[in-house]
Write a protein that holds these residues in place. Structure first.
Motif, PDB file in Angstrom:
ATOM      1  N   ALA B  81      -8.973  -5.067  12.629  1.00  9.94           N
ATOM      2  CA  ALA B  81      -7.511  -5.197  12.739  1.00  9.94           C
ATOM      3  C   ALA B  81      -7.028  -5.158  14.184  1.00  9.94           C
ATOM      4  N   GLY B  82      -7.902  -4.759  15.107  1.00  2.59           N
ATOM      5  CA  GLY B  82      -7.491  -4.699  16.503  1.00  2.59           C
ATOM      6  C   GLY B  82      -7.555  -6.034  17.226  1.00  2.59           C
ATOM      7  N   PHE B  83      -8.121  -7.034  16.570  1.00  2.05           N
ATOM      8  CA  PHE B  83      -8.169  -8.365  17.195  1.00  2.05           C
ATOM      9  C   PHE B  83      -6.804  -9.042  17.095  1.00  2.05           C
ATOM     10  N   SER B  84      -6.668 -10.157  17.795  1.00  2.00           N
ATOM     11  CA  SER B  84      -5.350 -10.799  17.865  1.00  2.00           C
ATOM     12  C   SER B  84      -4.928 -11.323  16.496  1.00  2.00           C
ATOM     13  N   LEU B  85      -3.628 -11.343  16.279  1.00  2.00           N
ATOM     14  CA  LEU B  85      -3.085 -11.733  14.981  1.00  2.00           C
ATOM     15  C   LEU B  85      -3.393 -13.192  14.662  1.00  2.00           C
ATOM     16  N   LEU B  88      -6.981 -13.399  13.521  1.00  2.00           N
ATOM     17  CA  LEU B  88      -7.166 -12.856  12.177  1.00  2.00           C
ATOM     18  C   LEU B  88      -6.610 -13.800  11.112  1.00  2.00           C
ATOM     19  N   TYR B 205       0.401 -11.059  33.745  1.00  5.59           N
ATOM     20  CA  TYR B 205       1.489 -10.087  33.875  1.00  5.59           C
ATOM     21  C   TYR B 205       0.997  -8.766  34.482  1.00  5.59           C
ATOM     22  N   GLN B 207      -1.232  -6.950  33.168  1.00  4.46           N
ATOM     23  CA  GLN B 207      -1.461  -6.031  32.055  1.00  4.46           C
ATOM     24  C   GLN B 207      -2.770  -6.375  31.347  1.00  4.46           C
ATOM     25  N   THR B 209      -4.492  -7.436  28.084  1.00  5.06           N
ATOM     26  CA  THR B 209      -4.191  -8.057  26.799  1.00  5.06           C
ATOM     27  C   THR B 209      -4.781  -7.202  25.674  1.00  5.06           C
ATOM     28  N   ASP B 210      -4.035  -7.104  24.569  1.00  5.06           N
ATOM     29  CA  ASP B 210      -4.506  -6.287  23.452  1.00  5.06           C
ATOM     30  C   ASP B 210      -5.876  -6.743  22.964  1.00  5.06           C
ATOM     31  N   LEU B 351       0.590 -19.084  33.261  1.00  5.51           N
ATOM     32  CA  LEU B 351       0.475 -18.200  32.092  1.00  5.51           C
ATOM     33  C   LEU B 351       0.029 -18.965  30.847  1.00  5.51           C
ATOM     34  N   ASN B 384      -5.403 -14.898  25.250  1.00  3.25           N
ATOM     35  CA  ASN B 384      -4.232 -14.765  24.385  1.00  3.25           C
ATOM     36  C   ASN B 384      -3.985 -16.101  23.691  1.00  3.25           C
ATOM     37  N   ALA B 386      -1.978 -17.035  21.362  1.00  2.52           N
ATOM     38  CA  ALA B 386      -0.585 -17.436  21.146  1.00  2.52           C
ATOM     39  C   ALA B 386       0.035 -17.982  22.423  1.00  2.52           C
ATOM     40  N   ARG B 387      -0.153 -17.268  23.515  1.00  3.34           N
ATOM     41  CA  ARG B 387       0.518 -17.667  24.760  1.00  3.34           C
ATOM     42  C   ARG B 387      -0.217 -18.802  25.461  1.00  3.34           C
TER      43      ARG B 387
END
Lengths: 422, 474
Positions: B81-85, B88, B205, B207, B209-210, B351, B384, B386-387
């Motif tokens: 569940a910790g992978f990107s939506l 998944l 950014y 940061q 990434t999740d 980005l 990422n 999505a982005r």
């Protein structure tokens, strides 16, 4: 020429009415508001409209806030005509939807009674952004038609080697020969004088008021800053990623047309500090939207047709609603890259927003927590109407430039530039 | 902020496209049970090629997994569940197909693999070799191993010997983002933070990434690196990234026939120069690769690798390179609103970059073969989805209103299902509009994968046998 108003009608829905109402809205979907029983395509001046549900929730003190049906439209003034047409033209649909709401007089009731009921359930916005103030639906449609006509004419070819001025002359002659485009020679009408006076007075009065209140505000400012910073430094709840079912509910209604409807709702943090902050920022936002960002760009974001902020439940909740071009990911990226400071100011006082620093910094710049929190607070909008599904805000602005450049004389360079709009 | 890349901990394809290994084959596999998956991974592990400097081997192997494959290896749901939506949900999810333009003839129901109707894919093995013989040999070993471990190849995607030109005939792969931490990036400006392409490093950014972080107790042997974010957790994502694989079938005849028909002289005769020029307008580069902004009138092979250019200052109206040309959409460089022509615009553009690693497929030598489809096994890497990948696919390539246009999707690869059938070529005094543009590229398969770092591969290979699922503590 009209100016555009944002209409919000909200009414309570009892729990037993939720399932059938939910079904009605899903069945209505994307095409449903255009056709009977809603027939919004035949309402005067409706740019966008939507019907959606706000689920029942408990507020931060555990008090229940009942579920509500929300109707919103972005429509050319006057409001009076719009409310009457909602009953006279879209009455069957409006009756079907609001029949699920407590106290709606129902289809049997007199027209005046039903209009009065809608009026009683109007909710004022605290700030309202219009991409281009005064550009009514008729103008948008006319200018799109003009562009189509000119493009079709150009498609006929035979322009190679012609001078730009000559081509422009040809297009002018073509439009002159089309009686249905005769309006194009005149500039679009301006908003009514009364409206313009009102806006001018407001534009001047607010800074004056601010100046008058300055001593008081300056006295409060340090206290406010300290209180704000202390609240920001307090531990904040972790921002969770949106659950797949929530995402699926939202995605099911996204990306069918050039524009998408957007709606987020959340609680304002408890305590006077946050409500005061929210109110103050809303005043500033409203001023900015009314007087500064009135021509095609909300502080750098050009993809928004309309947006509004509506405080609900006695400033316990704030909802932000817009009609924007493109995908939600791109929309969020615009927020993060262009107007993060504005987003932070507006939503920094909301529960679940990524932590801000001095209200303006942090927050939206925390890319993923920011995107998650927006998704978590987003509400699906199944029943949505757009009067111009294929036109982006950029297209509409370009069409207006084409029309503006049609009449009159131009230098060869100007003619060349004008032709490049096509 | 530049992170030091742990190159030996990253799979090699992140750092290089293996241009010295001209032959490649991609195997989509499924396993019967955890021991099969673990057995296969155990066999692959010592063979997986890393991004360590000075690569000189004559073969390379990479492995990536779908969520199903990670579960098959025994990764508990809390970790998955910790992978990107997006990873998944999968590329073929209904709403995602609409978003990505995989509708109509590109619809996932008709996909050769990866569609909702087909078998679930556990993972992907990318095999590269310097010669065809070597590739055959390694592929045979792999097939043997798959059979020995109760794993099955669901599809083996063959590729053409690597060349500079993609099947339409254009020099390809010229513009790749330069990733910070790799030697090329330090020699040139405009590099992109490593975290845009590898998890566990700072992204655009600044940061992280999740990515899936596990409690230390889930990694008793301490195989995983610690979370660079400073939490006490183990980082399953670090040195890994997401891999997008799409089989994009190219209608080469359709493309050139269209260009020929659309440029026929009034007397009906063909105009080879005009045909080439229109094709170049669609792409934004000539066949040699020379970009139209630098070579507006005719091909110039001297500019074939030309990649040092912007659009806003040299060609704001698109008179040289149309606003909707493929390369101007796939990488708008400095032309993004609201501040085109500035560093801020380039910054926003960066980005949304992708590391592309695709290979062409089709009949060898370009000889026509009945039913022999040709195209690109498109591969890109991004931290990422999505982005980066999805944004480029939707907002830049498929959106008919991109860059102020009205009804133009990407003329080369765009979807024409509902709208986007127009191609506009700005010109003086009057633009030329091409209406009813056919669809030249169709999606024939696709899936999202996670390309783990080496530590994560080791960790996945030793996961304990399936335990009854329940709430995990610690």
């Amino acid at each position: 020429m009209p100016y555009q108003v944002g209409v919000t009608i909200r009414a309570e829905v009892s729990p037993d009415q939720l399932p059938p109402l939910r079904k009605l809205l899903a069945d209505t979907g994307r095409k449903g508001l255009t056709e009977p029983p809603f027939d919004f395509a035949h309402l005067r001046g409706v740019h966008f409209a939507r019907l959606y549900l706000l689920d029942e929730v408990a507020d931060l003190d555990g008090r229940p806030i009942p579920a509500g049906l929300v109707f919103m439209s972005e429509v050319d003034a006057p409001l009076r005509r719009h409310l009457a047409q909602l009953i006279d033209v879209a009455g069957d649909g409006i009756d079907q939807a609001f029949a699920h709401c407590a106290g709606y007089p129902g289809p049997g009731a007199r027209r005046r009674t039903r209009i009065a009921w809608l009026r009683r359930h109007l909710v004022p916005a605290s700030a309202y952004y219009v991409n281009t103030v005064g550009r009514g639906l008729d103008q948008i449609r006319q200018e799109a038609k003009l562009r189509d006509a000119l493009e079709d004419r150009l498609d006929q070819g035979g322009w190679t080697g012609r001078a730009a001025a000559g081509v422009r002359q040809d297009l002018q002659d073509y439009v002159a020969g089309r009686g249905d485009l005769s309006w194009a020679w005149r500039p679009p009408p301006e908003p009514p004088l009364l409206f313009r006076i009102r806006e001018a007075v407001h534009k001047a009065a607010m800074p004056l008021l601010l100046l008058l209140l300055m001593p008081v505000l300056l006295a409060i400012l340090p206290l406010w800053l300290v209180a704000l910073r202390m609240s920001e430094l307090a531990p904040q709840p972790e921002i969770k990623r949106p659950a797949q079912p929530q995402l699926a509910r939202l995605q099911a209604w996204e990306d069918y047309e050039t524009q998408n409807p957007y709606a987020v709702i959340g609680f304002i943090k408890p305590g006077r500090l946050h409500v005061l902050t929210m109110r103050a920022v809303q005043l500033a936002t409203s001023y900015g939207a009314r007087h500064l960002f009135t021509h095609g760009s909300l502080a750098g974001v050009k993809s928004i047709h309309f947006a509004r902020w509506v405080p609900l439940d006695g400033w316990r909740r704030m909802t932000f609603v817009s009609n924007y071009d493109g995908a939600v990911e791109a929309y969020n990226d615009d927020f993060i890259n262009e107007i993060w400071w504005g987003l932070n100011a507006v939503f920094g006082s909301a529960v679940g927003y990524p932590p801000t620093r001095w209200l303006l910094w942090g927050g939206a710049r925390l890319e993923q927590p920011f995107k998650y929190t927006l998704r978590n607070h987003q509400v699906p909008v199944p029943a949505w109407y757009t009067a111009y599904p294929a036109l982006s805000a950029g297209n509409i602005a370009n069409n207006a430039r084409i029309r503006a450049g049609l009449p009159g004389e131009m230098t060869p360079v100007q003619a060349e530039q004008w032709l490049s709009l096509l | 902020m530049t992170d030091t890349l742990d190159r030996a901990g990253i799979q090699g394809i992140v750092a290089r496209g293996y241009s010295s290994l001209g032959h490649a084959r991609f195997t989509l596999f499924a396993c019967d049970g955890q021991s099969a998956a673990r057995g296969l991974l155990g066999w692959l592990l010592p063979r997986v090629t890393t991004a360590a400097p000075r690569f000189s081997a004559d073969t390379a192997v990479q492995v990536a997994f779908t969520p199903a494959g990670l579960r098959r290896l025994g990764l508990p749901e809390t970790a998955v569940a910790g992978f990107s939506l997006e990873f998944l949900a999968g590329m073929a999810a209904a709403n995602r197909s609409r978003f990505l333009g995989d509708v109509g003839e590109s619809g996932s129901r008709g996909w050769a693999w990866g569609g909702p109707a087909g078998p679930a894919i556990d993972g992907l093995i990318l095999l590269y070799a310097a010669t065809a013989e070597l590739l055959d040999e390694r592929q045979a070993q792999l097939a043997q191993q798959l059979a020995a471990t109760d794993a099955r190849a669901l599809a083996v995607l063959d590729t053409l010997e690597r060349q500079d030109h993609e099947p339409f005939g254009f020099h390809d792969g010229i513009s790749q983002p330069l990733m910070q931490g790799l030697p090329k990036a330090s020699r040139a400006g405009g590099s992109v933070p490593a975290g845009e392409f590898v998890l566990g490093y700072r992204n655009g950014y600044g940061q992280l990434t999740d990515r899936p972080l596990l409690p230390r107790s889930a990694d008793p042997r301490q195989l995983l690196p610690p979370d660079p974010g400073g939490s006490s957790q183990a980082d399953l994502g670090r040195n890994g990234t997401y891999l997008v694989l799409r089989q994009l079938e190219q209608d080469v005849d359709g493309f050139w026939n269209y260009a020929a028909e659309a440029t026929r002289r009034p007397d009906g005769s063909g105009d080879r120069c005009a045909q080439d020029a229109l094709a170049a307008k669609l792409v934004g580069r000539w066949r040699s690769g020379a970009p139209l902004v630098k070579a507006p009138y005719r091909d110039d092979p001297a500019l074939a690798e030309g990649n040092d250019f912007g659009y806003h200052h040299t060609d704001p109206m698109g008179l040289a390179c149309p606003l909707g040309a493929h390369i101007r959409r796939a990488n708008p460089r400095d032309s993004l609103d609201p501040r085109p022509g500035t560093d801020a615009s380039v910054q926003v553009n960066s980005l949304h970059r992708l590391l592309r690693r695709g290979r062409s497929y089709g009949p060898a030598g370009g000889s026509p073969r009945p039913g022999g489809a040709t195209g690109l096994h498109f591969i890109c890497l991004a931290a990422n989805l999505a982005r980066q990948f999805e944004f480029v696919q939707h907002t830049w390539l498929n959106d008919p209103a991109f860059n102020g246009l009205y009804d133009d999707s990407d003329p080369l690869v765009g979807s024409r299902e509902s709208r986007g059938r127009t191609f506009t070529v700005p010109a003086r005094p009057v633009r030329r509009r091409y209406r009813g543009l056919p669809q030249f590229v169709r999606t024939r398969g696709g899936a999202y994968f996670f390309l783990p770092g080496i530590s994560a591969l080791r960790y996945l290979e030793q996961l304990p046998g399936s335990v009854p699922s329940g709430p995990r503590t610690g």
